[in-house]
Motif scaffolding. Structure first.
Motif, PDB file in Angstrom:
ATOM      1  N   LEU A  98      -9.348  15.241   5.067  1.00 36.77           N
ATOM      2  CA  LEU A  98      -9.699  13.864   4.720  1.00 36.77           C
ATOM      3  C   LEU A  98     -10.935  13.391   5.477  1.00 36.77           C
ATOM      4  CD1 LEU A  98      -6.270  12.011   4.408  1.00 36.77           C
ATOM      5  CD2 LEU A  98      -7.981  12.288   2.629  1.00 36.77           C
ATOM      6  N   TRP A  99     -11.259  14.111   6.549  1.00 36.81           N
ATOM      7  CA  TRP A  99     -12.422  13.763   7.369  1.00 36.81           C
ATOM      8  C   TRP A  99     -12.291  12.337   7.860  1.00 36.81           C
ATOM      9  CZ3 TRP A  99     -15.322  16.849   9.835  1.00 36.81           C
ATOM     10  CH2 TRP A  99     -16.582  16.463  10.350  1.00 36.81           C
ATOM     11  N   ASP A 100     -13.184  11.432   7.452  1.00 39.54           N
ATOM     12  CA  ASP A 100     -13.100  10.055   7.919  1.00 39.54           C
ATOM     13  C   ASP A 100     -12.537   9.118   6.852  1.00 39.54           C
ATOM     14  OD1 ASP A 100     -15.162  10.241   6.150  1.00 39.54           O
ATOM     15  OD2 ASP A 100     -16.614   9.098   7.346  1.00 39.54           O
ATOM     16  N   GLN A 101     -11.863   9.702   5.873  1.00 37.59           N
ATOM     17  CA  GLN A 101     -11.282   8.902   4.786  1.00 37.59           C
ATOM     18  C   GLN A 101      -9.767   8.792   4.981  1.00 37.59           C
ATOM     19  OE1 GLN A 101     -13.319   7.558   2.305  1.00 37.59           O
ATOM     20  NE2 GLN A 101     -15.010   8.363   3.554  1.00 37.59           N
ATOM     21  N   SER A 102      -9.152   8.009   4.110  1.00 36.46           N
ATOM     22  CA  SER A 102      -7.694   7.885   4.181  1.00 36.46           C
ATOM     23  C   SER A 102      -7.141   7.686   2.771  1.00 36.46           C
ATOM     24  CB  SER A 102      -7.288   6.707   5.057  1.00 36.46           C
ATOM     25  OG  SER A 102      -7.807   5.481   4.525  1.00 36.46           O
ATOM     26  N   LEU A 103      -5.864   7.972   2.634  1.00 33.76           N
ATOM     27  CA  LEU A 103      -5.196   7.784   1.367  1.00 33.76           C
ATOM     28  C   LEU A 103      -4.704   6.349   1.244  1.00 33.76           C
ATOM     29  CD1 LEU A 103      -3.066  11.068   1.235  1.00 33.76           C
ATOM     30  CD2 LEU A 103      -5.307  10.657   0.210  1.00 33.76           C
ATOM     31  N   ALA A 104      -4.830   5.790   0.037  1.00 36.64           N
ATOM     32  CA  ALA A 104      -4.378   4.419  -0.196  1.00 36.64           C
ATOM     33  C   ALA A 104      -2.860   4.381  -0.197  1.00 36.64           C
ATOM     34  CB  ALA A 104      -4.925   3.905  -1.524  1.00 36.64           C
ATOM     35  N   ALA A 105      -2.324   3.376   0.479  1.00 37.76           N
ATOM     36  CA  ALA A 105      -0.871   3.189   0.533  1.00 37.76           C
ATOM     37  C   ALA A 105      -0.466   2.116  -0.461  1.00 37.76           C
ATOM     38  CB  ALA A 105      -0.445   2.802   1.932  1.00 37.76           C
ATOM     39  N   VAL A 106       0.586   2.375  -1.192  1.00 41.02           N
ATOM     40  CA  VAL A 106       1.114   1.428  -2.177  1.00 41.02           C
ATOM     41  C   VAL A 106       2.502   1.031  -1.725  1.00 41.02           C
ATOM     42  CG1 VAL A 106       1.783   1.081  -4.576  1.00 41.02           C
ATOM     43  CG2 VAL A 106      -0.250   2.441  -4.036  1.00 41.02           C
ATOM     44  N   PRO A 107       2.761  -0.239  -1.552  1.00 36.44           N
ATOM     45  CA  PRO A 107       4.087  -0.662  -1.080  1.00 36.44           C
ATOM     46  C   PRO A 107       5.197  -0.192  -2.009  1.00 36.44           C
ATOM     47  CG  PRO A 107       2.516  -2.479  -1.023  1.00 36.44           C
ATOM     48  CD  PRO A 107       1.845  -1.376  -1.760  1.00 36.44           C
ATOM     49  N   GLY A 108       6.383  -0.076  -1.445  1.00 38.06           N
ATOM     50  CA  GLY A 108       7.548   0.253  -2.252  1.00 38.06           C
ATOM     51  C   GLY A 108       7.873   1.724  -2.309  1.00 38.06           C
ATOM     52  N   ILE A 116       6.046  10.136  -7.318  1.00 41.63           N
ATOM     53  CA  ILE A 116       4.845  10.798  -7.832  1.00 41.63           C
ATOM     54  C   ILE A 116       3.975   9.746  -8.515  1.00 41.63           C
ATOM     55  CG2 ILE A 116       3.960  12.627  -9.321  1.00 41.63           C
ATOM     56  CD1 ILE A 116       6.713  13.922  -9.213  1.00 41.63           C
ATOM     57  N   ARG A 117       2.697   9.743  -8.172  1.00 43.88           N
ATOM     58  CA  ARG A 117       1.775   8.814  -8.825  1.00 43.88           C
ATOM     59  C   ARG A 117       0.378   9.396  -8.810  1.00 43.88           C
ATOM     60  NH1 ARG A 117      -1.240   5.787  -5.138  1.00 43.88           N
ATOM     61  NH2 ARG A 117      -0.530   5.943  -2.953  1.00 43.88           N
ATOM     62  N   ARG A 118      -0.448   8.868  -9.676  1.00 43.34           N
ATOM     63  CA  ARG A 118      -1.872   9.229  -9.676  1.00 43.34           C
ATOM     64  C   ARG A 118      -2.646   8.089  -9.031  1.00 43.34           C
ATOM     65  NH1 ARG A 118      -3.663  13.532 -12.985  1.00 43.34           N
ATOM     66  NH2 ARG A 118      -1.994  14.461 -14.262  1.00 43.34           N
ATOM     67  N   SER A 119      -3.694   8.476  -8.343  1.00 38.79           N
ATOM     68  CA  SER A 119      -4.454   7.467  -7.612  1.00 38.79           C
ATOM     69  C   SER A 119      -5.884   7.947  -7.425  1.00 38.79           C
ATOM     70  CB  SER A 119      -3.803   7.221  -6.243  1.00 38.79           C
ATOM     71  OG  SER A 119      -4.617   6.392  -5.432  1.00 38.79           O
ATOM     72  N   PRO A 120      -6.846   7.024  -7.472  1.00 40.01           N
ATOM     73  CA  PRO A 120      -8.205   7.421  -7.088  1.00 40.01           C
ATOM     74  C   PRO A 120      -8.237   7.726  -5.597  1.00 40.01           C
ATOM     75  CG  PRO A 120      -8.082   5.054  -7.461  1.00 40.01           C
ATOM     76  CD  PRO A 120      -6.783   5.612  -7.873  1.00 40.01           C
ATOM     77  N   GLY A 121      -8.955   8.777  -5.249  1.00 46.10           N
ATOM     78  CA  GLY A 121      -8.968   9.198  -3.849  1.00 46.10           C
ATOM     79  C   GLY A 121     -10.364   9.249  -3.277  1.00 46.10           C
ATOM     80  N   PRO A 122     -10.473   9.771  -2.103  1.00 45.40           N
ATOM     81  CA  PRO A 122     -11.783   9.892  -1.460  1.00 45.40           C
ATOM     82  C   PRO A 122     -12.622  10.971  -2.129  1.00 45.40           C
ATOM     83  CG  PRO A 122     -10.100  10.958  -0.135  1.00 45.40           C
ATOM     84  CD  PRO A 122      -9.385  10.279  -1.262  1.00 45.40           C
ATOM     85  N   PHE A 123     -13.881  10.943  -1.842  1.00 46.83           N
ATOM     86  CA  PHE A 123     -14.833  11.947  -2.338  1.00 46.83           C
ATOM     87  C   PHE A 123     -14.908  11.944  -3.880  1.00 46.83           C
ATOM     88  CE2 PHE A 123     -12.425  13.745   1.333  1.00 46.83           C
ATOM     89  CZ  PHE A 123     -13.367  13.490   2.318  1.00 46.83           C
ATOM     90  N   ALA A 124     -14.679  10.747  -4.459  1.00 51.28           N
ATOM     91  CA  ALA A 124     -14.765  10.573  -5.914  1.00 51.28           C
ATOM     92  C   ALA A 124     -13.812  11.497  -6.655  1.00 51.28           C
ATOM     93  CB  ALA A 124     -16.194  10.778  -6.397  1.00 51.28           C
ATOM     94  N   GLN A 125     -12.686  11.791  -6.045  1.00 53.23           N
ATOM     95  CA  GLN A 125     -11.686  12.645  -6.662  1.00 53.23           C
ATOM     96  C   GLN A 125     -10.510  11.810  -7.164  1.00 53.23           C
ATOM     97  OE1 GLN A 125     -10.641  15.363  -3.556  1.00 53.23           O
ATOM     98  NE2 GLN A 125     -12.336  16.778  -3.988  1.00 53.23           N
ATOM     99  N   GLY A 126      -9.933  12.249  -8.293  1.00 49.16           N
ATOM    100  CA  GLY A 126      -8.668  11.702  -8.710  1.00 49.16           C
ATOM    101  C   GLY A 126      -7.563  12.518  -8.076  1.00 49.16           C
TER     102      GLY A 126
END
Length: 451
Positions: A98-108, A116-126
């Motif tokens: 992840l280097w200096d990035q982080s994953l988005a947290a979704v409550p619940g 299981i969910r899909r989410s936009p991530g760092p480095f312009a990756q899905g």
């Protein structure tokens, strides 16, 4: 503009219905495949997540610590496409990828299973993310554990599956349309049979549609048969009334003819001529009406009657030879012995009698009657060596009710009456100049079995 072909309507509706059904099926298959590959990838990530959970603990400050780190090398490569992250109230830890990035947290996030969910991530990756809340120790402090992977490979697999599926569904659509065409043709066969039987009814008014049709066709066949019965009864009544009227008028016409003779004998020539013209016109109309009645009877008797042409021609010639006009004529009859026509013998005798008597009246020495049978037609020709008839007079003679003896010094018989009898039995009549130099009358009927 609506389609007038029932076959095309059925095929078009079948093609549209199959296309819609396959479209819905394709959409459903695409969704199922997407869920399938997501679950398989999620199971693979759960195995890595269990390794992560085994190394997870909280330090004294409540920060999450993972020791040792998961063994998959992709966690160590920046932007490598495989990531983990643990988040607690005291801090956060994540994979080197992840280097200096982080994953988005979704409550619940759930505690008892992985979400299981899909989410936009760092480095312009899905990303495809699995996550859950865990308690690494007895302190009751919750930690959010997340494992994610780049979903580009999943999307590529889904697109490839979609392309192959569309090709397969198009091929299946064509195969099903072919099957639908066969079904439509098979389903419409009873209507083709109805058409053939209706053609038989047209040629034989006494015929009716058979009774062994499919249940869906039976009401139509019964209605047609009922209509044909009603029409036949109406025609028969009308024909009988016309014939009765024609016969009933003969006596008044005979009385008028007697009055005309008396007027002529009394010297009232002009009045007698007028009466004679009126009587002749009325007589012609009566003869035409009687001819129509005979034509209708001939048409009804056609299917069940057969007449031998040679027998009829010889019988007519024997009668004409005894007349004054026939004594000087040589009849040449060239007809095969087995040549038959689907006519009542009396109708054929009436047709040949009128033709041969007229030919004898205007022939110099010879009257030729010939017959030929081919795969297409049965033909009878009556020719003489007389003066013939001009084309204009021939056209006049073929008019309904026309008579050649009224058209000038040509052949004298009610040709339209003969034409009615011939056409009523599906035959044709033509006039022309024959090989003997005089008039030649050709009669032709389709051969049995000819289309």
């Amino acid at each position: 503009m609506p389609l007038r072909s029932l076959r095309l309507r059925l095929l078009a509706s079948a093609a549209a219905a199959i296309f819609l059904a396959l479209g819905v099926a394709g959409f459903g298959l695409d969704l199922l495949f997407e869920r399938h590959i997501e679950r398989r990838e999620a199971l693979s990530m759960e195995a890595k997540a269990r390794e992560l959970l085994g190394a997870l603990r909280l330090d004294a400050a409540g920060r999450p610590v993972v020791d040792p780190l998961p063994s998959d090398n992709r966690f160590d490569e920046p932007a490598g496409g495989l990531y983990w992250q643990v988040s607690a109230a005291g801090g956060q830890a994540h994979s080197p990828s992840l280097w200096d990035q982080s994953l988005a947290a979704v409550p619940g996030a759930p505690r008892g299973h992985w979400r299981i969910r899909r989410s936009p991530g760092p480095f312009a990756q899905g990303l495809l993310v699995i996550e859950r809340m865990v308690e690494p120790d007895r302190s009751g402090r919750a930690v959010l554990v997340q494992v994610a992977t780049d979903d580009s490979a999943l999307i590529d697999a889904q697109r490839e599956f979609g392309r192959e599926m569309v090709g397969s569904l198009v091929l299946l659509w064509l195969v099903l349309i072919g099957a639908a065409y066969g079904q439509v043709v098979l389903g419409l066969q009873p209507l083709a049979r109805i058409r053939a039987e209706l053609d038989r009814m047209r040629r034989n008014p006494g015929a009716r549609l058979s009774a062994d049709h499919p249940a869906e066709i039976d009401p139509l066949a019964n209605a047609i048969n009922s209509l044909a019965d009603a029409r036949a009864a109406d025609v028969d009544r009308a024909r009988r009334r016309a014939a009765d009227l024609a016969h009933s008028l003969k006596t008044p016409l005979a009385a008028l003819a007697a009055q005309s003779r008396r007027a002529r004998e009394a010297g009232a020539t002009e009045a007698a001529d007028g009466l004679d013209r009126a009587i002749a016109a009325a007589g012609a109309a009566l003869e035409a009406e009687l001819a129509r009645s005979r034509s209708a009877v001939a048409r009804e008797a056609q299917a069940s009657s057969r007449a031998n042409v040679l027998d009829a021609a010889e019988a007519v010639a024997a009668v004409i030879e005894r007349t004054e006009a026939g004594e000087r004529i040589v009849f040449e009859i060239d007809v095969p012995e087995d040549m038959d026509l689907p006519l009542a013998p009396s109708d054929l005798a009436e047709i040949l009698g009128a033709l041969m008597e007229n030919a004898a009246r205007f022939a110099r020495r010879r009257v030729a009657v010939s017959g030929t049978v081919t795969d297409e037609e049965i033909r009878i020709t009556v020719a003489d060596d007389g003066p013939g008839i001009a084309d204009a007079r021939a056209a006049t003679a073929l008019v309904r009710g026309g008579r050649l003896d009224e058209a000038g010094p040509g052949h004298g018989f009610g040709l339209a009456i003969v034409s009615d009898l011939v056409s009523a039995t599906d035959g044709t009549l033509t006039l022309g100049t024959g090989r003997l130099g005089g008039l030649e009358v050709c009669l032709a009927w389709p051969a049995p079995g000819a289309s």
